[in-house]
Design a protein around this motif. Sequence first.
Motif, short mmCIF file in Angstrom:
data_model
loop_
_atom_site.label_atom_id
_atom_site.label_comp_id
_atom_site.label_asym_id
_atom_site.label_seq_id
_atom_site.Cartn_x
_atom_site.Cartn_y
_atom_site.Cartn_z
N HIS A 332 46.40 26.97 -74.90
CA HIS A 332 45.73 28.46 -74.98
C HIS A 332 46.58 29.07 -75.96
N GLY A 333 46.15 29.81 -77.10
CA GLY A 333 46.66 30.70 -77.69
C GLY A 333 47.42 30.15 -79.16
N VAL A 334 47.13 28.79 -79.25
CA VAL A 334 47.70 27.92 -80.48
C VAL A 334 46.48 27.63 -81.07
N TYR A 335 46.53 28.17 -82.67
CA TYR A 335 45.42 27.78 -83.42
C TYR A 335 46.12 26.89 -84.83
N ILE A 336 45.17 26.01 -85.48
CA ILE A 336 45.50 25.41 -86.35
C ILE A 336 44.59 25.70 -87.60
N ALA A 337 45.04 25.40 -88.93
CA ALA A 337 44.51 25.43 -90.07
C ALA A 337 45.16 24.64 -90.95
N ALA A 338 44.53 23.34 -90.81
CA ALA A 338 45.41 22.18 -91.55
C ALA A 338 44.27 21.26 -91.83
N GLY A 339 44.79 20.08 -92.51
CA GLY A 339 43.73 18.91 -92.53
C GLY A 339 42.80 19.01 -93.64
N PHE A 340 43.10 19.88 -94.72
CA PHE A 340 42.22 20.33 -95.97
C PHE A 340 42.01 19.00 -96.78
N SER A 341 42.47 17.94 -96.75
CA SER A 341 42.46 16.79 -97.29
C SER A 341 42.31 16.84 -98.97
N GLY A 342 43.27 17.76 -99.42
CA GLY A 342 43.53 18.24 -100.76
C GLY A 342 42.42 19.13 -101.28
N MET A 343 41.61 19.64 -100.40
CA MET A 343 40.51 20.80 -100.74
C MET A 343 40.53 22.00 -100.39
N GLY A 344 42.09 22.45 -100.08
CA GLY A 344 42.21 23.64 -99.27
C GLY A 344 42.39 24.81 -100.08
N PHE A 345 43.16 24.78 -101.40
CA PHE A 345 43.30 25.99 -102.26
C PHE A 345 42.22 26.82 -102.45
N LYS A 346 41.11 26.26 -102.79
CA LYS A 346 39.91 27.01 -103.29
C LYS A 346 39.26 27.61 -102.45
N ILE A 347 39.65 27.28 -100.93
CA ILE A 347 39.00 28.11 -99.88
C ILE A 347 39.78 29.04 -99.15
N SER A 348 40.83 28.78 -99.64
CA SER A 348 42.32 29.54 -98.66
C SER A 348 41.96 31.10 -98.59
N PRO A 349 41.49 31.86 -99.42
CA PRO A 349 41.17 33.24 -99.30
C PRO A 349 40.32 33.50 -97.93
N ALA A 350 39.14 32.84 -97.87
CA ALA A 350 38.15 32.78 -96.94
C ALA A 350 38.77 32.27 -95.52
N VAL A 351 39.57 31.14 -95.85
CA VAL A 351 40.07 30.81 -94.40
C VAL A 351 40.84 31.80 -93.70
N GLY A 352 41.84 32.13 -94.53
CA GLY A 352 42.51 33.48 -93.89
C GLY A 352 41.86 34.37 -93.13
N LEU A 353 40.55 34.75 -93.58
CA LEU A 353 39.73 35.69 -93.08
C LEU A 353 39.16 35.17 -91.64
N VAL A 354 38.48 33.91 -91.86
CA VAL A 354 37.70 33.61 -90.75
C VAL A 354 38.57 33.10 -89.45
N ILE A 355 39.86 32.75 -89.85
CA ILE A 355 40.86 32.52 -88.94
C ILE A 355 41.36 33.88 -88.27
N SER A 356 41.40 34.92 -88.84
CA SER A 356 41.70 36.15 -88.18
C SER A 356 40.64 36.68 -87.59
N GLU A 357 39.30 36.58 -87.81
CA GLU A 357 38.10 36.94 -86.93
C GLU A 357 38.30 35.96 -85.57
N LEU A 358 38.49 34.60 -85.92
CA LEU A 358 38.54 33.91 -84.67
C LEU A 358 39.64 34.41 -83.65
N VAL A 359 40.50 34.58 -84.25
CA VAL A 359 41.71 35.06 -83.35
C VAL A 359 41.62 36.43 -82.67
N LEU A 360 41.20 37.21 -83.59
CA LEU A 360 41.10 38.65 -83.23
C LEU A 360 39.82 38.95 -82.30
N ASP A 361 38.70 38.15 -82.80
CA ASP A 361 37.51 38.82 -82.16
C ASP A 361 36.87 37.54 -81.35
#
Length: 392
Positions: A332-361
């Motif tokens: 509990h309390g450990v989160y991951i944002a990985a495994g993007f399989s070469g497709m991460g850059f283009k969605i990175s701004p929104a991934v930061g947003l949704v991970i922050s929502e998941l952690v805080l809300d």
Amino acid sequence: MSSNGNAADFIVIGAGVMGTSIAYHLAKRKAGRIIVLDKDHVGRGASGRSSALIRMHYTFAPEVQLAVKSLEMFRNWPEITGAPGDFRRTGFVQIVPLRDIRALKANVDMQRRHGVNVEILTAEELHKLEPDWLLVDDVLEAAYEPESGYGDGAGVANDFLAKARELGVEYRPRTRVTDFLIRTGRIAGIVTDHGQIEAPVVIAATGQWSKDLFTRAHIDIPIQTEYHEVAILKNPPGIRPGGSACIDYILSVYFRSEGHDKTLVGAFTGERGIDPENFPQRASQESLAALADVACKRIPRLENAELVRGITGVYDVTPDCRALLGELPEVHGVYIAAGFSGMGFKISPAVGLVISELVLDGRASTVDISAFRVSRFAEGQPIRPEFEYAEN
């Protein structure tokens, strides 16, 4: 908020595009004391080696939604980060084999429902758009996104981190995480080569290093490494500069402009199981020549192109080639944002947003990311889009 220099409210491991985006979005919410760690320096890992395509053509709706939100942020980069950014709008074309035209049209319909500006072009229309491309009997129709293009991975990571630091985030480069502090199923902090840091929340945006990192805590992460090489070609005279970026599933290659006088070319697959700490830093001349040869099949004028350089890198690949986003079931309390399989850059701004929502809300509200949960493979529920393209 703790005033202890060895304690934080949130630790983000990894200062690539994902980690810095997450830190920025947490700081924007005034979440508490945030420390970003990196074993090297910001943007020096996979982010700095990214081909950095920006496109919204996905076959899975939540990925499309993340890409749409991210494009909005890329287009408003100065207002978000205060930096000019390096988004180059060139347009993007998706080419598929004839057997996948029905799936292409279904995916375009789905993308439109989620706000993507995309259209289906006939081969004749595509030839008018890109007269340098050779379109023979293999191309019947293609998807075209006029608002897409490419960016710069290291630049995005640096801009996000600079803004996050303005908002109070602490950054510790050259700090390697060596272990996790776990007490009765909860995270209590981390151990680094510079000492311990206590925190109730740890977010790992560690890409190709994720499996090795979590193995130290006896946690098996379903990620494999995959080695990739990219060729940069100097365009010969006569090629129109700034052409559309393209993913060509017929030839199993992608390409885009690199500035006004070069072309970047890459392939989809590579050697699995490569050591992320010890992979070739120079691409072989044979493999670069092979990439150039494939590109020439679509853009014959590249036949006389000069090979400028090669770029090597390592992808972090999951069994369904989709990201792992969420809290680890084991701790509990450990989160991951990985495994993007070469497709991460283009969605990175929104991934930061949704991970922050998941952690805080407790849940991501901008985009439902529950399908990306880490436990999906153990549950027998890998992501399988209805209209996935067949592998060659």
